[in-house]
Enzyme design. Sequence first.
Site, PDB file in Angstrom:
ATOM      1  N   GLY A 282     -19.167 -98.710  29.934  1.00  0.00           N
ATOM      2  CA  GLY A 282     -19.906 -98.608  31.001  1.00  0.00           C
ATOM      3  C   GLY A 282     -19.260 -97.550  31.925  1.00  0.00           C
ATOM      4  O   GLY A 282     -18.020 -97.963  32.372  1.00  0.00           O
ATOM      5  N   ALA A 283     -20.206 -96.515  32.412  1.00  0.00           N
ATOM      6  CA  ALA A 283     -19.349 -95.457  33.248  1.00  0.00           C
ATOM      7  C   ALA A 283     -20.046 -95.394  34.474  1.00  0.00           C
ATOM      8  O   ALA A 283     -20.130 -94.598  35.266  1.00  0.00           O
ATOM      9  CB  ALA A 283     -19.740 -94.221  32.518  1.00  0.00           C
ATOM     10  N   GLY A 284     -20.643 -96.532  34.888  1.00  0.00           N
ATOM     11  CA  GLY A 284     -20.841 -96.838  36.471  1.00  0.00           C
ATOM     12  C   GLY A 284     -20.007 -96.947  37.290  1.00  0.00           C
ATOM     13  O   GLY A 284     -18.757 -96.574  37.092  1.00  0.00           O
ATOM     14  N   GLY A 285     -20.097 -97.612  38.552  1.00  0.00           N
ATOM     15  CA  GLY A 285     -19.231 -97.720  39.588  1.00  0.00           C
ATOM     16  C   GLY A 285     -17.944 -98.464  39.113  1.00  0.00           C
ATOM     17  O   GLY A 285     -16.720 -97.872  39.218  1.00  0.00           O
TER      18      GLY A 285
ATOM     19  N   LYS B 103     -20.729 -98.440  48.842  1.00  0.00           N
ATOM     20  CA  LYS B 103     -19.582 -97.736  48.489  1.00  0.00           C
ATOM     21  C   LYS B 103     -19.560 -96.375  48.370  1.00  0.00           C
ATOM     22  O   LYS B 103     -18.450 -95.598  48.619  1.00  0.00           O
ATOM     23  CB  LYS B 103     -19.453 -98.281  46.765  1.00  0.00           C
ATOM     24  CG  LYS B 103     -19.195 -99.693  46.990  1.00  0.00           C
ATOM     25  CD  LYS B 103     -18.744-100.062  45.485  1.00  0.00           C
ATOM     26  CE  LYS B 103     -18.412-101.796  45.403  1.00  0.00           C
ATOM     27  NZ  LYS B 103     -18.060-102.188  43.966  1.00  0.00           N
TER      28      LYS B 103
ATOM     29  N   ASN C  34     -14.436 -99.339  48.127  1.00  0.00           N
ATOM     30  CA  ASN C  34     -14.660-100.573  48.288  1.00  0.00           C
ATOM     31  C   ASN C  34     -13.819-101.193  49.261  1.00  0.00           C
ATOM     32  O   ASN C  34     -13.936-102.408  49.399  1.00  0.00           O
ATOM     33  CB  ASN C  34     -14.919-101.321  47.042  1.00  0.00           C
ATOM     34  CG  ASN C  34     -13.469-101.760  46.173  1.00  0.00           C
ATOM     35  OD1 ASN C  34     -12.332-101.227  46.792  1.00  0.00           O
ATOM     36  ND2 ASN C  34     -13.166-102.529  45.292  1.00  0.00           N
TER      37      ASN C  34
ATOM     38  N   GLY D 140     -14.277-112.002  33.785  1.00  0.00           N
ATOM     39  CA  GLY D 140     -14.784-111.403  34.988  1.00  0.00           C
ATOM     40  C   GLY D 140     -14.242-112.347  36.308  1.00  0.00           C
ATOM     41  O   GLY D 140     -13.748-111.480  36.922  1.00  0.00           O
TER      42      GLY D 140
ATOM     43  N   ASP E 209     -11.185-101.618  42.935  1.00  0.00           N
ATOM     44  CA  ASP E 209     -11.891-102.333  41.550  1.00  0.00           C
ATOM     45  C   ASP E 209     -10.889-102.201  40.226  1.00  0.00           C
ATOM     46  O   ASP E 209     -10.782-103.191  39.568  1.00  0.00           O
ATOM     47  CB  ASP E 209     -13.042-101.672  41.238  1.00  0.00           C
ATOM     48  CG  ASP E 209     -14.426-102.135  41.971  1.00  0.00           C
ATOM     49  OD1 ASP E 209     -14.374-103.244  42.250  1.00  0.00           O
ATOM     50  OD2 ASP E 209     -15.295-101.441  42.219  1.00  0.00           O
TER      51      ASP E 209
END
Lengths: 269, 269
Positions: free
Chosen positions: B132-135, B71, B92, B247, B108
Amino acid sequence: MVNGSTELVAIVGSPIAQVKSPENFNRWFEGNALNRVMLPIDISAQALSSFIDTLRGWQNLRGCVVTIPYKQQVVEHLDELSERARALRSVNVIRREADGRLIGDNVDGEGFLNAGRQQGFDAKGKRALVIGAGGVGSAIAYSLCQAGVSALSLSDVSHERVEALAQLLRSAFPGLPVSTRVDSLSQFELIANASPVGMGDSGELPLPQALLQSLPASAHVADVVTAPEITPLLALAKARGCSIQTGPQMALAQAGNLGHFMGATALVL
Amino acid sequence: MVNGSTELVAIVGSPIAQVKSPENFNRWFEGNALNRVMLPIDISAQALSSFIDTLRGWQNLRGCVVTIPYKQQVVEHLDELSERARALRSVNVIRREADGRLIGDNVDGEGFLNAGRQQGFDAKGKRALVIGAGGVGSAIAYSLCQAGVSALSLSDVSHERVEALAQLLRSAFPGLPVSTRVDSLSQFELIANASPVGMGDSGELPLPQALLQSLPASAHVADVVTAPEITPLLALAKARGCSIQTGPQMALAQAGNLGHFMGATALVL
């Protein structure tokens, strides 16, 4: 249905919509309950070299059939070539090794031979005539030499082209008589039309009527033209009492050879 | 069954066997009688750049979903990026224009928003917390800002990562209050877990129990974790009387956004 773990094979060319290989292969994969698919890839000429580089790193792809107009152009990009692909300067199938190396072969001629074998015809020791010295004719002539014909004659509308093929074969198979002069058909045990003559509803024959008068009933007569299935040449041969071999029979046998080379099908589809 | 005229979309990553997108897309294509297929492509890191070059000349391919680990790496190779893909440095999905130009986006966050809308939740004007500060968390936070939340709080186990995201958002959305300090949940109308906490059978919660005591029943609580469908956080929220968003709901909505961007599906799968 294609999912994440489906294994891929491809056919590359441009245009691609008309090719029949994906249907033939995918019917076979489905019939044999294999999670495998053949996909049609239409690549522009500018992207061909990137495409070949991509194949090296394409880890869930086993191989790629090559069709018009790329059979000659891919040759220089591969890592290894079969002896005949190198001699013919033409590749119609690429196998990807596990380490990413790309091996090219040309199985047009093998498909032709296998279609013959399926009907009990073995080229070994036979006197053969191949009409058409283009890509498919060259591949068939080369494979006939490899299979051990006792003599080979070639015919083509282009003098230059037929002489070039004859020279290539004489150099690859020293000792084998290769002729480009055809005065009579009486000595031939195999006559193969590898030219497009007879395609569609032209009604045309790939040899002069006068020459066809000498066609012996004992000859095996084959055509690479797929539509119509029974070409004017095959109709004439059948009426003469010859055994015949059709273009669709060769195409099917060839699909088996292509799939086998890529490690994707058993030999015969 | 795939044939010569089948249109292609792809998903690229490595490994690829575990991805669910091909099944989801192909079921939809089949259900809508479209001659279209999504194929899984496992490309080695060394071949990624050639693969992108190949996409430009791949004339029967509409676009390509990009998954782990590519990505970030594809960003520099594309011809145009959406504003959010450029800000997030993450793509993505790639659309191939008819002239071969490659346009990248990151949907996303849009998938997350759409899953909410399908349940009647609209982020506009709401006070939101993203964990959560990821992708995925970054993309969701960015899309929440685009959708007009009135205030955004961020939480992550990594202080550095959460501050970097906060700074990125403050610079992209000046005037919007972005906080990285969370003392209570009582003011939030949306709480989204975009961290992997709660996956599998760990039973873990992505926030301290003490903090979760303050979860208001009026909040909409969402999770990106797909298995289990009802994570410990969602179970707690449900018991509290909150509306929840799972999810798998996001994954399905996102597939619609991916397909729509490539011009391959209607918006919602």
